[in-house]
Scaffold this motif. Structure first.
Motif, PDB file in Angstrom:
ATOM      1  N   UNK A 175       0.839  -1.201   0.000  1.00 43.20           N
ATOM      2  CA  UNK A 175       0.000   0.000   0.000  1.00 43.20           C
ATOM      3  C   UNK A 175       0.874   1.251   0.000  1.00 43.20           C
ATOM      4  N   UNK A 176       1.886   1.296   0.872  1.00 41.18           N
ATOM      5  CA  UNK A 176       2.789   2.463   0.912  1.00 41.18           C
ATOM      6  C   UNK A 176       3.438   2.711  -0.445  1.00 41.18           C
ATOM      7  N   UNK A 177       3.958   1.653  -1.055  1.00 37.85           N
ATOM      8  CA  UNK A 177       4.647   1.778  -2.341  1.00 37.85           C
ATOM      9  C   UNK A 177       3.685   2.202  -3.441  1.00 37.85           C
ATOM     10  N   UNK A 178       2.514   1.623  -3.445  1.00 39.24           N
ATOM     11  CA  UNK A 178       1.517   1.962  -4.464  1.00 39.24           C
ATOM     12  C   UNK A 178       1.078   3.414  -4.341  1.00 39.24           C
ATOM     13  N   UNK A 179       0.815   3.867  -3.116  1.00 39.29           N
ATOM     14  CA  UNK A 179       0.411   5.262  -2.929  1.00 39.29           C
ATOM     15  C   UNK A 179       1.509   6.216  -3.381  1.00 39.29           C
ATOM     16  N   UNK A 180       2.743   5.916  -3.035  1.00 38.38           N
ATOM     17  CA  UNK A 180       3.861   6.775  -3.452  1.00 38.38           C
ATOM     18  C   UNK A 180       3.969   6.814  -4.973  1.00 38.38           C
ATOM     19  N   UNK A 181       3.838   5.656  -5.612  1.00 38.92           N
ATOM     20  CA  UNK A 181       3.939   5.599  -7.078  1.00 38.92           C
ATOM     21  C   UNK A 181       2.782   6.347  -7.733  1.00 38.92           C
ATOM     22  N   UNK A 182       1.585   6.182  -7.206  1.00 42.14           N
ATOM     23  CA  UNK A 182       0.441   6.888  -7.782  1.00 42.14           C
ATOM     24  C   UNK A 182       0.607   8.396  -7.657  1.00 42.14           C
TER      25      UNK A 182
ATOM     26  N   UNK B  44      -4.427   6.832   5.590  1.00 42.15           N
ATOM     27  CA  UNK B  44      -5.073   6.198   6.735  1.00 42.15           C
ATOM     28  C   UNK B  44      -5.285   4.706   6.487  1.00 42.15           C
ATOM     29  N   UNK B  45      -5.491   4.328   5.238  1.00 44.97           N
ATOM     30  CA  UNK B  45      -5.609   2.900   4.906  1.00 44.97           C
ATOM     31  C   UNK B  45      -4.275   2.203   5.143  1.00 44.97           C
ATOM     32  N   UNK B  46      -3.191   2.859   4.763  1.00 45.93           N
ATOM     33  CA  UNK B  46      -1.865   2.282   4.987  1.00 45.93           C
ATOM     34  C   UNK B  46      -1.585   2.163   6.477  1.00 45.93           C
ATOM     35  N   UNK B  47      -1.892   3.202   7.229  1.00 44.55           N
ATOM     36  CA  UNK B  47      -1.673   3.176   8.673  1.00 44.55           C
ATOM     37  C   UNK B  47      -2.498   2.066   9.328  1.00 44.55           C
ATOM     38  N   UNK B  48      -3.746   1.906   8.871  1.00 44.90           N
ATOM     39  CA  UNK B  48      -4.612   0.846   9.384  1.00 44.90           C
ATOM     40  C   UNK B  48      -3.991  -0.526   9.125  1.00 44.90           C
ATOM     41  N   UNK B  49      -3.449  -0.726   7.920  1.00 43.20           N
ATOM     42  CA  UNK B  49      -2.829  -2.012   7.577  1.00 43.20           C
ATOM     43  C   UNK B  49      -1.600  -2.265   8.450  1.00 43.20           C
ATOM     44  N   UNK B  50      -0.788  -1.234   8.660  1.00 41.05           N
ATOM     45  CA  UNK B  50       0.389  -1.371   9.534  1.00 41.05           C
ATOM     46  C   UNK B  50      -0.046  -1.749  10.955  1.00 41.05           C
ATOM     47  N   UNK B  51      -1.069  -1.060  11.457  1.00 38.86           N
ATOM     48  CA  UNK B  51      -1.566  -1.346  12.815  1.00 38.86           C
ATOM     49  C   UNK B  51      -2.117  -2.762  12.918  1.00 38.86           C
ATOM     50  N   UNK B  52      -2.848  -3.201  11.899  1.00 37.80           N
ATOM     51  CA  UNK B  52      -3.436  -4.538  11.907  1.00 37.80           C
ATOM     52  C   UNK B  52      -2.352  -5.616  11.962  1.00 37.80           C
ATOM     53  N   UNK B  53      -1.330  -5.451  11.144  1.00 33.19           N
ATOM     54  CA  UNK B  53      -0.223  -6.410  11.122  1.00 33.19           C
ATOM     55  C   UNK B  53       0.434  -6.491  12.502  1.00 33.19           C
TER      56      UNK B  53
END
Length: 76
Positions: free
Chosen positions: A7-14, A44-53
């Motif tokens: 998610x982080x990489x995709x957002x940065x690329x987009x 916030x989606x990326x942060x949520x994924x990091x928190x979930x992991x």
């Protein structure tokens, strides 16, 4: 732990290559779904994924035995 990094990489690329991409709006929508915050943004989606992991204590790929020489088999 792969999803947050993707998610982080995709957002940065987009943002760098296609800042008007509808995919960014989709990430914002996903962020609203997973956070329950009507004002959530793609990060916030990326942060949520990091928190979930972290909360689920999901092991890293090396922790489950995946090594660099194994990567071609995984991506094939």
């Amino acid at each position: 732990r792969l999803l947050p990094a993707v998610i982080d990489t995709t957002l940065a690329a987009l943002r760098a290559r296609a800042p008007s991409s509808p995919a960014l709006a989709r990430y914002a929508e996903i962020a609203r779904w997973v956070t329950g915050d009507p004002d959530a943004r793609p990060d916030d989606a990326a942060r949520w994924a990091h928190d979930l992991v972290r909360e689920l204590a999901i092991p890293t790929l090396p922790d489950v035995g995946l090594r660099t020489p194994d990567l071609p088999l995984v991506v094939a």
